[in-house]
Design an enzyme around this catalytic site. Structure first.
Site, short mmCIF file in Angstrom:
data_model
loop_
_atom_site.label_atom_id
_atom_site.label_comp_id
_atom_site.label_asym_id
_atom_site.label_seq_id
_atom_site.Cartn_x
_atom_site.Cartn_y
_atom_site.Cartn_z
N GLU A 115 37.06 44.60 24.66
CA GLU A 115 37.72 45.90 24.75
C GLU A 115 39.17 45.83 24.30
O GLU A 115 39.81 44.80 24.39
CB GLU A 115 37.76 46.36 26.22
CG GLU A 115 36.42 46.48 26.83
CD GLU A 115 36.50 46.76 28.33
OE1 GLU A 115 37.52 47.30 28.79
OE2 GLU A 115 35.52 46.45 29.01
N CYS B 22 46.64 47.27 24.50
CA CYS B 22 46.26 46.16 25.37
C CYS B 22 45.10 45.43 24.70
O CYS B 22 44.03 46.00 24.47
CB CYS B 22 45.84 46.74 26.72
SG CYS B 22 45.32 45.50 27.90
N CYS C 185 36.00 35.84 31.15
CA CYS C 185 37.16 35.10 31.65
C CYS C 185 36.72 34.18 32.76
O CYS C 185 35.86 34.53 33.57
CB CYS C 185 38.20 36.10 32.19
SG CYS C 185 39.74 35.32 32.74
N CYS D 120 39.55 35.90 39.26
CA CYS D 120 40.34 36.67 40.22
C CYS D 120 39.40 37.65 40.95
O CYS D 120 38.58 38.31 40.32
CB CYS D 120 41.45 37.44 39.52
SG CYS D 120 42.63 36.35 38.69
N CYS E 251 39.09 41.41 39.87
CA CYS E 251 39.08 41.74 38.43
C CYS E 251 37.67 41.82 37.88
O CYS E 251 36.84 40.93 38.08
CB CYS E 251 39.88 40.70 37.66
SG CYS E 251 39.91 41.01 35.89
N GLY F 266 40.34 38.36 29.47
CA GLY F 266 40.63 36.96 29.17
C GLY F 266 42.00 36.49 29.63
O GLY F 266 42.85 37.29 30.02
N GLU F 267 42.17 35.19 29.59
CA GLU F 267 43.44 34.58 29.97
C GLU F 267 44.09 34.03 28.69
O GLU F 267 43.61 33.03 28.13
CB GLU F 267 43.18 33.46 30.99
CG GLU F 267 44.32 32.51 31.25
CD GLU F 267 45.65 33.20 31.61
OE1 GLU F 267 45.65 34.13 32.44
OE2 GLU F 267 46.68 32.82 31.03
N SER G 273 50.63 37.96 29.13
CA SER G 273 50.47 37.95 30.59
C SER G 273 49.56 36.80 31.00
O SER G 273 48.49 36.61 30.42
CB SER G 273 49.87 39.29 31.03
OG SER G 273 49.60 39.29 32.41
N SER H 85 51.02 37.28 36.48
CA SER H 85 50.24 38.01 37.48
C SER H 85 50.40 37.30 38.81
O SER H 85 49.85 36.22 39.02
CB SER H 85 48.76 38.05 37.06
OG SER H 85 48.62 38.83 35.91
N LEU H 86 51.16 37.91 39.70
CA LEU H 86 51.49 37.25 40.96
C LEU H 86 50.53 37.71 42.07
O LEU H 86 49.82 36.93 42.66
CB LEU H 86 52.95 37.57 41.31
CG LEU H 86 53.61 36.68 42.34
CD1 LEU H 86 53.69 35.24 41.86
CD2 LEU H 86 55.01 37.20 42.68
N HIS H 87 50.59 39.00 42.37
CA HIS H 87 49.64 39.68 43.26
C HIS H 87 49.70 39.29 44.73
O HIS H 87 49.02 39.90 45.56
CB HIS H 87 48.20 39.54 42.76
CG HIS H 87 47.99 39.99 41.33
ND1 HIS H 87 48.74 40.98 40.74
CD2 HIS H 87 47.14 39.55 40.37
CE1 HIS H 87 48.34 41.14 39.48
NE2 HIS H 87 47.38 40.28 39.24
N ASN I 237 42.98 49.78 39.75
CA ASN I 237 41.87 50.56 39.20
C ASN I 237 40.60 50.14 39.92
O ASN I 237 40.11 49.04 39.71
CB ASN I 237 41.69 50.22 37.71
CG ASN I 237 42.32 51.25 36.81
OD1 ASN I 237 42.17 52.45 37.03
ND2 ASN I 237 43.01 50.79 35.80
N CYS J 108 40.33 46.63 33.72
CA CYS J 108 40.15 45.50 32.82
C CYS J 108 38.69 45.03 32.79
O CYS J 108 38.15 44.56 33.78
CB CYS J 108 41.05 44.41 33.38
SG CYS J 108 41.34 43.06 32.33
#
Ligand code: SAH
Length: 340
Positions: free
Chosen positions: A88, A101, A108, A112, A115, A155-156, A187, A210-212, A286, A329
């Site tokens: 995407e 984006c 991935c 997470c 995600c 993806g990372e 990111s 990405s801390l979260h 989301n 995502c």
């Protein structure tokens, strides 16, 4: 080999290798990225023997647009790749410009908990040309120019480091798509050795982490990667990045209802980031039908924001895009795979 995967340097080397002058690479770049032709035959200032050789060695194949979802200020694309895999890209219209984006992998492996992308495990890395074409095809389809690129799709990026850096070289090149480095953001969920490698490159590209979560206990529950590279290692790498590059870092923080949005979390986050040249970007979650997390309410996000502000942390709340077009995502891809 797809020509959209070649950096300018690589194309120069190619021309030298076939006994041609290296400025031919700039000419070809001009046709590919400024004039946007669709075939080698259209490159009229390149002599026939060279275009014939180019045709032998390269193709200019595009991706297949499988589905487009249009919302207010947001256009979401599902692409099919040569081998049938799907990724995407999301175009967001901001007041400051058009931001794309981009996905960097098929699936991935970072796993997470919140995600959607990671529900479908990594199949493979994207090739450089597959990232470049996401951008070219969205521009062509919507007849607009993209001013900003964020590597925040499926993806990372730091798990596909070399291809991602070559992608950045191509879109950043003055002879190519010419997107300013400061308009490009990569990111990562915190792959420490790659943050260090990125630091050494001293690129002007923005780095987002990405801390979260503000502590290991919570972060390890949300993000598997934290068990490999815990917070102190991530923060150490970020501090080194700031020291060496003199740039800022953005910390992304998804707001998950009842999970990481308490006053205590805000205070702990403020103390973790104290004194750093950093921004916190609070991200409204989301929701997706597959995963149980709920989004934090607007009021509560603003309360969390206020606590950070009071503690002198630079903070913004991300504009919400595309909940009406399944913009979480990886959501479009996983819906498609399920036949929806
Ligand atoms: N792997 C990289 C880049 C891709 S994810 C990374 O982790 O940074 C890009 C951002 O979107 C990350 O901050 C990720 O945590 C966030 N994200 C993932 N799922 C989301 C969702 N459902 N709602 C909002 N943001 C989400």
């Amino acid at each position: 080999m797809n020509i959209y995967g070649k950096t300018l340097n690589e194309l120069e080397d190619y021309f030298l290798g076939i006994g041609e002058k290296k400025f031919k690479a700039i000419q070809v770049y001009d046709w590919l990225y400024k004039k946007r032709v669709h075939s080698f035959d259209e490159m009229t200032n390149v002599k026939k023997s060279v275009t014939e050789k180019l045709k032998e060695d390269f193709n200019m194949n595009k991706l297949n647009i499988l589905r487009v979802q249009n919302g207010k200020d947001v256009h979401k694309y599902l692409f099919e790749l040569d081998d049938g895999q799907k990724v995407e890209a999301v175009l967001m219209i901001h007041d400051y410009g058009n931001s794309l984006c981009v996905s960097t992998q098929v699936g991935c492996n970072m796993g997470c908990a919140f995600c959607e992308s990671g529900r479908l495990k990594k199949v493979r890395n994207l090739e450089t040309y597959e990232m470049v074409l996401q951008l070219l095809m969205v521009e062509e389809d919507l007849k607009l120019r993209i001013s900003h690129v964020v590597l925040m799709g499926i993806g990372e990026p730091f798990d596909n480091y070399d291809n991602v850096m070559r992608f950045i070289d191509i879109i950043n090149s003055d002879y190519g798509i010419s997107i300013g480095a400061r308009h490009i953001t990569v990111s990562t969920c915190g792959v420490v050795p790659k943050i260090k490698e990125f630091t050494r490159e001293k690129r002007q590209v923005n780095l987002a982490i990405s801390l979260h979560a503000p502590n290991d206990k919570l972060r390890s529950k949300l993000m598997k990667i934290n068990k490999v590279y815990p917070l102190n290692e991530v923060m150490e790498a970020v501090e080194e990045y700031l020291r060496v590059t003199n740039r800022k870092v953005t910390f992304e923080y998804i707001m998950l209802d009842g999970i990481n949005d308490s006053d205590e979390c805000a205070i702990e986050l403020a103390s973790l980031l104290k004194g750093l040249t950093a921004y916190v970007n609070l991200i409204p979650y989301n929701e997706t039908s597959h995963i149980g997390f709920k989004k934090t309410s607007k009021n509560k996000i603003m309360h969390f924001y206020d606590i950070l502000k009071k503690n002198k942390i630079n903070v913004t709340v991300r504009k919400e895009f595309g909940s009406e077009v399944s913009a979480a995502c990886g959501q479009l891809r996983s819906n498609f795979e399920e036949g929806k």
